[in-house]
Each structure stands twice: as structure tokens, then as C-alpha cells.
Write an enzyme that holds these catalytic residues in place. Structure first.
Site, PDB file in Angstrom:
ATOM      1  CE  LYS A 134      34.523 -11.471  50.652  1.00 14.99           C
ATOM      2  NZ  LYS A 134      35.504 -11.107  49.615  1.00 14.99           N
ATOM      3  CG  ASP A 174      32.847  -8.872  48.356  1.00 14.36           C
ATOM      4  OD1 ASP A 174      33.907  -9.236  47.835  1.00 14.36           O
ATOM      5  OD2 ASP A 174      31.745  -9.369  48.012  1.00 14.36           O
TER       6      ASP A 174
HETATM    7  P1  NDP Z   1      29.664  -3.644  44.027  1.00 13.86           P
HETATM    8  O1  NDP Z   1      28.642  -3.749  45.079  1.00 13.86           O
HETATM    9  O2  NDP Z   1      30.437  -2.394  43.883  1.00 13.86           O
HETATM   10  O3  NDP Z   1      29.034  -3.997  42.608  1.00 13.86           O
HETATM   11  C1  NDP Z   1      28.398  -5.220  42.397  1.00 13.86           C
HETATM   12  C2  NDP Z   1      27.859  -5.260  40.992  1.00 13.86           C
HETATM   13  O4  NDP Z   1      27.453  -6.579  40.681  1.00 13.86           O
HETATM   14  C3  NDP Z   1      26.625  -4.382  40.816  1.00 13.86           C
HETATM   15  O5  NDP Z   1      26.587  -3.931  39.497  1.00 13.86           O
HETATM   16  C4  NDP Z   1      25.496  -5.361  41.099  1.00 13.86           C
HETATM   17  O6  NDP Z   1      24.247  -5.009  40.513  1.00 13.86           O
HETATM   18  C5  NDP Z   1      26.038  -6.608  40.462  1.00 13.86           C
HETATM   19  N1  NDP Z   1      25.450  -7.777  41.139  1.00 13.86           N
HETATM   20  C6  NDP Z   1      25.523  -8.080  42.456  1.00 13.86           C
HETATM   21  N2  NDP Z   1      24.836  -9.193  42.732  1.00 13.86           N
HETATM   22  C7  NDP Z   1      24.300  -9.581  41.553  1.00 13.86           C
HETATM   23  C8  NDP Z   1      23.487 -10.672  41.184  1.00 13.86           C
HETATM   24  N3  NDP Z   1      23.078 -11.580  42.092  1.00 13.86           N
HETATM   25  N4  NDP Z   1      23.156 -10.774  39.876  1.00 13.86           N
HETATM   26  C9  NDP Z   1      23.573  -9.863  38.954  1.00 13.86           C
HETATM   27  N5  NDP Z   1      24.333  -8.798  39.263  1.00 13.86           N
HETATM   28  C10 NDP Z   1      24.700  -8.673  40.538  1.00 13.86           C
HETATM   29  O7  NDP Z   1      30.675  -4.895  44.281  1.00 13.86           O
HETATM   30  P2  NDP Z   1      32.155  -5.098  43.751  1.00 13.86           P
HETATM   31  O8  NDP Z   1      32.335  -4.494  42.408  1.00 13.86           O
HETATM   32  O9  NDP Z   1      33.094  -4.723  44.840  1.00 13.86           O
HETATM   33  O10 NDP Z   1      32.232  -6.694  43.638  1.00 13.86           O
HETATM   34  C11 NDP Z   1      31.930  -7.397  42.434  1.00 13.86           C
HETATM   35  C12 NDP Z   1      32.570  -8.780  42.487  1.00 13.86           C
HETATM   36  O11 NDP Z   1      33.987  -8.651  42.636  1.00 13.86           O
HETATM   37  C13 NDP Z   1      32.117  -9.674  43.650  1.00 13.86           C
HETATM   38  O12 NDP Z   1      32.134 -11.010  43.233  1.00 13.86           O
HETATM   39  C14 NDP Z   1      33.230  -9.456  44.679  1.00 13.86           C
HETATM   40  O13 NDP Z   1      33.309 -10.555  45.584  1.00 13.86           O
HETATM   41  C15 NDP Z   1      34.432  -9.405  43.759  1.00 13.86           C
HETATM   42  N6  NDP Z   1      35.636  -8.773  44.297  1.00 13.86           N
HETATM   43  C16 NDP Z   1      35.611  -7.513  44.812  1.00 13.86           C
HETATM   44  C17 NDP Z   1      36.770  -6.925  45.282  1.00 13.86           C
HETATM   45  C18 NDP Z   1      36.803  -5.522  45.773  1.00 13.86           C
HETATM   46  O14 NDP Z   1      37.900  -5.055  46.078  1.00 13.86           O
HETATM   47  N7  NDP Z   1      35.708  -4.807  45.855  1.00 13.86           N
HETATM   48  C19 NDP Z   1      38.047  -7.670  45.306  1.00 13.86           C
HETATM   49  C20 NDP Z   1      37.976  -8.962  44.655  1.00 13.86           C
HETATM   50  C21 NDP Z   1      36.805  -9.488  44.197  1.00 13.86           C
HETATM   51  P3  NDP Z   1      23.000  -4.595  41.463  1.00 13.86           P
HETATM   52  O15 NDP Z   1      23.329  -3.214  41.939  1.00 13.86           O
HETATM   53  O16 NDP Z   1      21.812  -4.658  40.574  1.00 13.86           O
HETATM   54  O17 NDP Z   1      22.950  -5.585  42.589  1.00 13.86           O
HETATM   55  O1  2IT Z   2      37.294 -10.634  47.407  1.00 10.73           O
HETATM   56  C1  2IT Z   2      38.190  -9.839  47.762  1.00 10.73           C
HETATM   57  O2  2IT Z   2      39.388 -10.097  47.595  1.00 10.73           O
HETATM   58  C2  2IT Z   2      37.796  -8.565  48.367  1.00 10.73           C
HETATM   59  N1  2IT Z   2      36.596  -8.289  48.471  1.00 10.73           N
HETATM   60  C3  2IT Z   2      38.837  -7.619  48.889  1.00 10.73           C
HETATM   61  C4  2IT Z   2      39.300  -8.030  50.250  1.00 10.73           C
HETATM   62  C5  2IT Z   2      40.213  -7.051  50.953  1.00 10.73           C
HETATM   63  O3  2IT Z   2      40.511  -7.348  52.107  1.00 10.73           O
HETATM   64  O4  2IT Z   2      40.632  -6.036  50.376  1.00 10.73           O
END
Ligand code: NDP
Ligand code: 2IT
Length: 454
Positions: A134, A174
């Protein structure tokens, strides 16, 4: 670490040792503790894995490599800023390091290590030959222009490029890193290396090496995992009210798949508040605000009309629902929220985010008989389709959306099955936390054992 043969005492000592050696990294301690707390039943059956002379556990909690670097960049007014860049290459026993990059002001080495540690076992569960890593930066993309984000990404890659590669380490998105950022990062990698190396990053645009369904994969997968958990109990998603946190990549496609399966997602949130829409979320409006305008969820309520209400600073978990999808960030769902959800009759919780539920809240759900899908299993669909993107890149082919979606569904079914069956086998029926942790751990441990002292 104390050389004891008692497995539980060994695990306790290892945990204490890890906390002492990694001070001020609470998220990393939490992630390690959650895995170690699940492992005692394995050592009762397979004591060789806990043999102190092997040092296997000590190796698993120590990253293979940690990279920290300066990222200087210039804003649109000519001012120089300095951020920190991180890449933790945690474990490559099963394949090249694989995991996303997070750009958020809260990113520090402990956050990156927690995410990298989770990723090892998540990636093992996919069965697709990917190790765990990561990275990211404390850079905050909110309010930055495209040009500023591009200059930051170029500076970040100017150091990162020497550490990554399609057979070495393959970053993706992420929090704060989506298609726009991956584009800038890929362009700079190509320019520096003079190589068209599609498999060095995943989450690319579909016209230049990206996979169909990669943007959708995490959210879709999390909903499919919930559907599997409900099916075990003779239930389905159709007609169920869903509460979803976040409004980014994972939340948006969680909402989309829920709607496709006949459920009714009624919320979205960001770090400033949440919106509840009694008619169900209007996804086209939410996407326009978040993906096109890069705005706030408060604007959704302002534009949607009387069915939607914005609650500034409130907890989205106050909204009554049958199923819950924490899809924003770590530790966003604590004890009080869990009690409220249970009181309101929640039947299943599927973690789209990484470690969004605190350990106390997980315990409450499990005691109340709520089906609980931990992130390592429930959100593995994103990294799984990243691995499918690498496969397409290696064979210079592009699969149809239908093919990728069918493979994703099969992978989520198999992750559910292995988590469920492993929990049963180790005497914890219905406990997906134990099942996923043990199943992921066994795959990594077995590979490490036969590869010698690594
Ligand atoms: P994005 O940046 O697309 O969206 C993040 C969302 O979470 C936004 O709405 C943001 O709001 C909110 N957020 C972030 N930090 C905080 C905080 N400290 N408190 C409250 N709200 C918060 O990210 P993703 O959707 O890609 O990721 C969301 C989660 O999913 C994370 O935990 C990530 O690790 C996990 N994840 C993502 C994957 C992927 O493929 N993208 C795969 C697996 C897991 P704001 O804009 O106000 O910060
Ligand atoms: O937390 C996760 O699994 C991700 N942000 C996606 C990682 C990836 O390599 O697609």
C-alpha cells in the site's frame, strides 16, 4: 519475543512486541491485533505454524520494505509545497506487491502499514497470485485544480517509479486516487522509463489498458458479498432498505448494485455530513455532483427536492436500515452506532471500506447475530478485478464487461465460501472475521514456509 510453546501466550507476546517496535501507529496495531486474535485455533490444529524457531509470525508483521520520500510540488500561484510519499511493500510470497495509493491528510506510516497488512490477507483470499502492499501521501486533493493534482502526481511518480514494475509492485487507487490520478501517474511513469508497461498500475482508463468493471468492482463486490451472507440465512437483498456511508468510488457503485438487485439505498455521506433520501438515492444526481463537479453531498440535498434531507455533522448510522455498507474510511462505525443499527433491526453489515468498524462494534454485531462481512473479504472485489486487469495487460487483450462481471461474481462467491467454510472448520460457525483471517493467513504462511527463510 518470548520463546513459549503456548500458542495464545505466543500471540499475546508477539502483539506486545509489535506495538513496542512500532510506536504511535494505532491503526497498524489495531489491524495486527484483529488478525492475531483470530489465529489461536489454527495453531491448535497446525502447531508447526507457530513454532517459535521458525519466526514465521515475526516475519509476517514486519514489512519486506518501507519506502518514504519527499514530494515537492508547485501550486497554481507558484508556491512550493512539500508532502510525504509512502510505499510499504509488505509481503510478496504470493505475487508482486499489490495495493492502492491513498492521498489524504491523515496518511502517515502507520495508516499505510495497516492498509498494507490488511491487503496481504485480502489479496490471498482472491486466489489470484498477488502479494500485499500500500502507499500514498498526506497530500489533500480537495480544492486543488487539475493542474495542481497533475504536478503532484508527476512529482510523486518521479520517485516512486524506481520501486515499482509489473513484476515487482503494482499500485492502484484508494481514497483520493481515482482515474484522473492514475492517468497522470501512468503518463509520468511512461515518460521516465520509456516503457509502455501497462501492468505497472491498475485502474487505468479503458481506452489504454484499463479493465471494464474495475471502477465498479469494489462496490459491486461488497453488495455481492452481502447477498451471499443473506442467502445463507434464507434472505435476499430485494426490497431491503440499505444505509451506505461515503460518496466516493466504493459508495457510488455499492448504491448502483443495490439498486440493480432491487434494494433501496437511502443514504450517502462525506466527512462533513450525510444525506438521507426517503425516495432512495438518485444515482445520476449523486454522480453528477461527486464525479463531475467534485462537490459535497450537501449539494445533493439542495438539488434533489423535499424527499432528501442533509444532516451536517451527524452519524449516517442513525438511519434505520436492514443492511449497512460502511464505505468511507477506517473506524467510522463505533460502538454507539452499532447499538443503534442493531436496535433498528440491521441483518447484515458488509465492509466496503478498510477497517471501518471498530473492534467493539464488530463484537456487538457478532453477539447480536448480525451477519458481518469484514473488509478483507467483502471489499476484495476491487483488487480482484485489478488482478484481472493485470491478466488482460499481460495477454494484450480486453475482456467484455459481461465476462469481467461474471468472473467478479465467481470470485466473491468463492471468497464467501472459503471464509464461511474455514470458520466452520475451526469451530467458529458464521464468524466471517475468523474465517477470512485464517483462510488468508494459511495461504500466505504455506507459501512462505516452502520458499525458505524470506
Ligand atoms: P474516495 O476517495 O472515492 O471516497 C472516499 C469517501 O469517504 C468520500 O466520500 C470521503 O468524503 C469519505 N471519507 C474519507 N475520509 C473520511 C473521513 N476521515 N471521515 C469521513 N468520511 C471520509 O475513496 P474510495 O471510495 O475509493 O475508498 C473508500 C474506502 O474503501 C476506503 O476505506 C478504501 O481504503 C476502501 N477501498 C477502496 C477500494 C477501491 O477500489 N477504491 C478497494 C477496497 C477498499 P470527503 O470527500 O469529505 O473526504
Ligand atoms: O484497498 C484496496 O483493496 C484497494 N484500494 C484496491 C487495491 C488495488 O490494487 O486495486
Amino acid at each position: 519475543m518470548k520463546d513459549t510453546k503456548d500458542p495464545q501466550a505466543r500471540l499475546d507476546a508477539l502483539r506486545a512486541d509489535t506495538e513496542r517496535r512500532n510506536p504511535a501507529q494505532p491503526e497498524f496495531h489495531q489491524a495486527v491485533r484483529e488478525v492475531l486474535d483470530s489465529l489461536a485455533p489454527v495453531f491448535a490444529v497446525r502447531p508447526e505454524l507457530a513454532d517459535p524457531s521458525l519466526g514465521l509470525l515475526e516475519r509476517i508483521v514486519e514489512p519486506e520494505r518501507q519506502i518514504l520520500f519527499r514530494v515537492p510540488w508547485q501550486d497554481d500561484h507558484g508556491r512550493i509545497h512539500v508532502n510525504r510519499g509512502y510505499r510499504v511493500e509488505f509481503n510478496s510470497a504470493l505475487g508482486p506487491y499489490k495495493g492502492g495509493l491513498r492521498f489524504h491528510p491523515s496518511v502517515d506510516i502507520g495508516v499505510v502499514k495497516f492498509l498494507g497488512f490488511e491487503q496481504i490477507f485480502k489479496n490471498a483470499l482472491t486466489g489470484l497470485g498477488i502479494g500485499g502492499g500500500k502507499g500514498g501521501s498526506d497530500f489533500d486533493p480537495h480544492g486543488k485544480s487539475d493542474a495542481e493534482v497533475m504536478r503532484f502526481c508527476q512529482s510523486f511518480m518521479t520517485e516512486l517509479y524506481r520501486h515499482i514494475g509489473e513484476h515487482t509492485d503494482v499500485p492502484a487507487g484508494d481514497i483520493g486516487v481515482g482515474g484522473r490520478e492514475i492517468g497522470y501517474l501512468f503518463g509520468q511513469y511512461r515518460r521516465i522509463t520509456n516503457r509502455w508497461e501497462a501492468g505497472v498500475l491498475t485502474g487505468k482508463g479503458q481506452g489504454w489498458g484499463g479493465s471494464a468493471i474495475r471502477p465498479e468492482a469494489t462496490g459491486y463486490g461488497s453488495v455481492l458479498f452481502a447477498a451471499e451472507m443473506l442467502a445463507v440465512r434464507g434472505l435476499g437483498l430485494s426490497g431491503q432498505t440499505a444505509v451506505v456511508s461515503g460518496s466516493g468510488n466504493v459508495a457510488i457503485y455499492t448504491i448502483e448494485k443495490l439498486q440493480q438487485l432491487g434494494a433501496n439505498p437511502v443514504t450517502a455521506s462525506d466527512s462533513q455530513g450525510y444525506v438521507v433520501d426517503e425516495k432512495g438515492i438518485d444515482l445520476a444526481l449523486l454522480r453528477q455532483i461527486k464525479e463531475v463537479e467534485r462537490g459535497r453531498v450537501s449539494e445533493y440535498a439542495a438539488r434533489r427536492g423535499p424527499s432528501a434531507k442533509y444532516v451536517a455533522g451527524g452519524s449516517v448510522w442513525d438511519v434505520a436500515a436492514d443492511v449497512a455498507f460502511p464505505s468511507a474510511t477506517q473506524n467510522e462505525l463505533g460502538e454507539e452506532a452499532a447499538r443503534t443499527l442493531i436496535r433498528n433491526g440491521v441483518k447484515a453489515v458488509s465492509e466496503g471500506a478498510n477497517m471501518p468498524t471498530t473492534p467493539e462494534a464488530v463484537r456487538l454485531f457478532q453477539e447480536a447475530g448480525v451477519a458481518f462481512g469484514p473488509g478483507k473479504a467483502a471489499n476484495a472485489g476491487g483488487v480482484a478485478v485489478s488482478a484481472l486487469e493485470m491478466a488482460q495487460n499481460a495477454s494484450r487483450s480486453a475482456w467484455t464487461p459481461a465476462r469481467v462481471e461474471e468472473e467478479l461474481a465467481e470470485i466473491m462467491r468463492s471468497i464467501h465460501a472459503v471464509s464461511y467454510e474455514t470458520a466452520e472448520r475451526y469451530g467458529a460457525p458464521g464468524d466471517y472475521v475468523t474465517g477470512a483471517n485464517i483462510a488468508g493467513f494459511e495461504r500466505v504462511a504455506d507459501a512462505m514456509l516452502v520458499q525458505g527463510l524470506i
